[in-house]
Design a protein around this motif. Structure first.
Motif, short mmCIF file in Angstrom:
data_model
loop_
_atom_site.label_atom_id
_atom_site.label_comp_id
_atom_site.label_asym_id
_atom_site.label_seq_id
_atom_site.Cartn_x
_atom_site.Cartn_y
_atom_site.Cartn_z
N GLU A 69 0.85 -1.18 0.00
CA GLU A 69 0.00 0.00 0.00
C GLU A 69 0.89 1.23 0.00
O GLU A 69 2.04 1.18 0.43
CB GLU A 69 -0.94 0.01 1.20
CG GLU A 69 -0.24 0.05 2.54
CD GLU A 69 -1.22 -0.02 3.71
OE1 GLU A 69 -2.41 -0.25 3.49
OE2 GLU A 69 -0.77 0.18 4.84
N GLN A 70 0.35 2.32 -0.50
CA GLN A 70 1.06 3.59 -0.48
C GLN A 70 0.65 4.35 0.77
O GLN A 70 -0.54 4.40 1.11
CB GLN A 70 0.74 4.42 -1.72
CG GLN A 70 1.42 3.90 -2.97
CD GLN A 70 1.16 4.83 -4.14
OE1 GLN A 70 0.22 4.61 -4.88
NE2 GLN A 70 1.99 5.85 -4.28
N GLN A 71 1.67 4.89 1.45
CA GLN A 71 1.42 5.69 2.65
C GLN A 71 2.30 6.92 2.57
O GLN A 71 3.52 6.83 2.69
CB GLN A 71 1.75 4.90 3.91
CG GLN A 71 0.82 3.76 4.19
CD GLN A 71 1.17 3.03 5.48
OE1 GLN A 71 2.17 3.31 6.13
NE2 GLN A 71 0.33 2.09 5.84
N GLY A 72 1.69 8.07 2.36
CA GLY A 72 2.43 9.33 2.34
C GLY A 72 3.57 9.36 1.34
O GLY A 72 4.64 9.86 1.66
N TYR A 75 6.00 3.33 -0.23
CA TYR A 75 5.36 2.05 -0.54
C TYR A 75 5.69 1.08 0.59
O TYR A 75 6.86 0.78 0.83
CB TYR A 75 5.87 1.49 -1.86
CG TYR A 75 5.44 2.30 -3.05
CD1 TYR A 75 4.35 1.91 -3.81
CD2 TYR A 75 6.12 3.46 -3.41
CE1 TYR A 75 3.94 2.66 -4.90
CE2 TYR A 75 5.72 4.21 -4.49
CZ TYR A 75 4.63 3.82 -5.23
OH TYR A 75 4.23 4.57 -6.31
N VAL A 76 4.67 0.60 1.28
CA VAL A 76 4.83 -0.36 2.36
C VAL A 76 4.47 -1.73 1.78
O VAL A 76 3.32 -1.97 1.40
CB VAL A 76 3.95 -0.03 3.57
CG1 VAL A 76 4.16 -1.06 4.68
CG2 VAL A 76 4.24 1.38 4.07
N SER A 78 4.33 -5.81 2.17
CA SER A 78 4.30 -6.97 3.05
C SER A 78 5.00 -8.12 2.35
O SER A 78 4.75 -8.37 1.17
CB SER A 78 2.86 -7.37 3.37
OG SER A 78 2.20 -6.34 4.05
N SER A 91 7.70 -6.43 6.82
CA SER A 91 7.37 -5.39 5.85
C SER A 91 8.61 -4.59 5.53
O SER A 91 9.56 -4.52 6.32
CB SER A 91 6.27 -4.46 6.38
OG SER A 91 6.75 -3.68 7.46
N THR A 93 9.47 -0.73 3.84
CA THR A 93 8.93 0.55 3.39
C THR A 93 9.96 1.21 2.49
O THR A 93 11.11 1.41 2.89
CB THR A 93 8.60 1.45 4.59
OG1 THR A 93 7.66 0.77 5.43
CG2 THR A 93 8.01 2.78 4.13
N SER A 95 11.07 4.36 -0.12
CA SER A 95 10.91 5.73 -0.60
C SER A 95 11.73 5.85 -1.87
O SER A 95 12.80 5.23 -1.99
CB SER A 95 11.41 6.73 0.44
OG SER A 95 10.66 6.62 1.63
#
Length: 108
Positions: A69-72, A75-76, A78, A91, A93, A95
């Motif tokens: 999923e994209q968060q801010g 890309y996070v 799993s 996970s 993350t 950038s």
């Protein structure tokens, strides 16, 4: 899940790891990228190459992408890891700086 929906550099991180393609793996990173593996920080491609040998390709890691999923703007992803080192879930993350990975944070 495949890596097709991920940005190319992030997909290359996973696909290159699973193919043991060191050149393709390192090419996915910006020159000044940082990889944070549970608080152990590797800054720059040379340091990341060292991590790759001790904790990733050097221990025959295979990374399965379970979802993301994209968060801010990040890309996070799993993952499930198997190989001769760490085995289990977690996970990562990512950038990006343009088309290259600028930061990876690995956590549980």
């Amino acid at each position: 899940m495949t890596t097709e929906a991920l940005p190319p550099a992030i997909a290359d991180f996973f696909d290159a790891t699973n193919a043991a393609d060191r050149a393709r793996f390192l090419a996915a990173f910006a020159d000044d990228a940082v990889l944070d593996d549970w608080g152990h920080v590797y800054a720059g491609r040379d340091a990341i190459a060292g991590w790759n040998e001790t904790d990733n390709m050097g221990v025959s890691s295979h990374l399965d992408v379970l979802g993301f999923e994209q968060q801010g703007g990040a890309y996070v992803v799993s993952i499930q890891v198997t190989g001769d080192g760490y085995n289990g879930g977690g996970s990562m993350t990512f950038s990006l700086d343009g088309d290259l990975i600028s930061r990876v944070v690995i956590a549980g």
